[in-house]
Design a protein around this motif. Sequence first.
Motif, short mmCIF file in Angstrom:
data_model
loop_
_atom_site.label_atom_id
_atom_site.label_comp_id
_atom_site.label_asym_id
_atom_site.label_seq_id
_atom_site.Cartn_x
_atom_site.Cartn_y
_atom_site.Cartn_z
N PRO A 249 8.22 2.58 10.84
CA PRO A 249 8.03 1.38 11.65
C PRO A 249 8.73 0.17 11.02
O PRO A 249 9.13 0.21 9.85
N ASN A 250 8.86 -0.88 11.78
CA ASN A 250 9.54 -2.08 11.33
C ASN A 250 8.64 -2.92 10.42
O ASN A 250 8.22 -4.02 10.77
N LYS A 251 8.34 -2.37 9.25
CA LYS A 251 7.56 -3.07 8.23
C LYS A 251 8.34 -3.04 6.93
O LYS A 251 9.09 -2.12 6.67
N PHE A 252 8.14 -4.04 6.11
CA PHE A 252 8.86 -4.15 4.84
C PHE A 252 8.34 -3.11 3.85
O PHE A 252 7.13 -2.92 3.72
N VAL A 253 9.27 -2.42 3.18
CA VAL A 253 8.92 -1.39 2.21
C VAL A 253 9.60 -1.67 0.87
O VAL A 253 10.63 -2.34 0.80
N VAL A 254 9.01 -1.10 -0.17
CA VAL A 254 9.51 -1.29 -1.52
C VAL A 254 9.29 0.01 -2.31
O VAL A 254 8.42 0.80 -1.98
N GLY A 255 10.11 0.21 -3.33
CA GLY A 255 9.99 1.38 -4.19
C GLY A 255 11.10 2.37 -3.95
O GLY A 255 11.81 2.31 -2.95
N TYR A 256 11.30 3.28 -4.89
CA TYR A 256 12.32 4.31 -4.81
C TYR A 256 13.69 3.69 -4.51
O TYR A 256 14.42 4.12 -3.64
N GLN B 275 0.85 -1.20 0.00
CA GLN B 275 0.00 0.00 0.00
C GLN B 275 0.88 1.24 0.00
O GLN B 275 2.01 1.21 0.49
N PRO B 276 0.38 2.35 -0.55
CA PRO B 276 1.17 3.59 -0.57
C PRO B 276 1.61 3.99 0.84
O PRO B 276 0.86 3.85 1.80
N PHE B 277 2.85 4.48 0.95
CA PHE B 277 3.40 4.84 2.25
C PHE B 277 4.00 6.25 2.25
O PHE B 277 3.60 7.09 3.03
N ILE B 278 4.97 6.53 1.36
CA ILE B 278 5.56 7.87 1.27
C ILE B 278 5.54 8.28 -0.20
O ILE B 278 6.16 7.61 -1.04
N ASN B 279 4.83 9.35 -0.52
CA ASN B 279 4.68 9.74 -1.93
C ASN B 279 5.94 10.45 -2.45
O ASN B 279 6.79 10.91 -1.69
N ALA B 280 6.03 10.55 -3.76
CA ALA B 280 7.22 11.09 -4.43
C ALA B 280 7.49 12.55 -4.04
O ALA B 280 8.65 12.93 -3.84
N ASP B 281 6.46 13.38 -3.92
CA ASP B 281 6.66 14.78 -3.54
C ASP B 281 7.23 14.92 -2.13
O ASP B 281 8.11 15.74 -1.88
N THR B 282 6.74 14.10 -1.22
CA THR B 282 7.23 14.12 0.16
C THR B 282 8.70 13.71 0.20
O THR B 282 9.50 14.30 0.93
N ILE B 283 9.07 12.72 -0.60
CA ILE B 283 10.47 12.28 -0.67
C ILE B 283 11.34 13.43 -1.17
O ILE B 283 12.37 13.76 -0.57
N GLN B 284 10.94 14.08 -2.26
CA GLN B 284 11.75 15.16 -2.83
C GLN B 284 11.86 16.35 -1.87
O GLN B 284 12.94 16.96 -1.76
N ASP B 285 10.78 16.67 -1.15
CA ASP B 285 10.83 17.75 -0.17
C ASP B 285 11.86 17.44 0.92
O ASP B 285 12.63 18.31 1.34
N ARG B 286 11.89 16.20 1.36
CA ARG B 286 12.85 15.81 2.41
C ARG B 286 14.28 15.81 1.87
O ARG B 286 15.21 16.20 2.58
N LEU B 287 14.47 15.39 0.62
CA LEU B 287 15.81 15.38 0.03
C LEU B 287 16.37 16.79 -0.09
O LEU B 287 17.57 17.01 0.10
#
Length: 175
Positions: A150-157, A10-22
């Motif tokens: 949290p300690n959950k498996f993530v994928v993407g980016y 399921q969606p977790f961190i969107n692309a815009d949020t990632i770029q803002d943090r970077l």
Amino acid sequence: MITIKDKEFQPFINADTIQDRLLKLGTEITRDYLDKTPLLIGILNGSFMFLSDLVKYISCPIEVSFIRVASYHGTTSTGEVQSILGLNTELKGRHVIIVEDIVDTGLSMKKILEELGTMLPESISVVTLLLKPEALKHPIDCKYVGFEIPNKFVVGYGLDYDGLGRNLPEIYQLK
């Protein structure tokens, strides 16, 4: 919701949020290394997207190199760290920033820090896109953290599930 192989994410961190943090991380790194020309060492394969985008937000001179380690199979850590591709750059007296996609158990990062420390750099810092504090088995000082998760498996980016999903522009969490 997306499906990769036999798992739903399921969606977790969107692309815009990632770029803002970077942008914020790049600004911090620029401030801290303004007159030092740090060497950023990306940990392959997972950090390639993170490193590629992060350097766009760093305004001071930098160099980039890569190493490759592996400690995952499927969705779990194997507990064994294997250096697969070595580093061909001199580190003695250099300011080194290790760029990692995710620090979870800390096992891989502990090994990397130990190995790079023997090469006598002036300093070593860690920047990680994701940090799982609940999963840490070894305390790791990550100077720059994109997101604590949290300690959950993530994928993407850049993060994968059995080699798939790295090309997704956002991060998904296992359902």
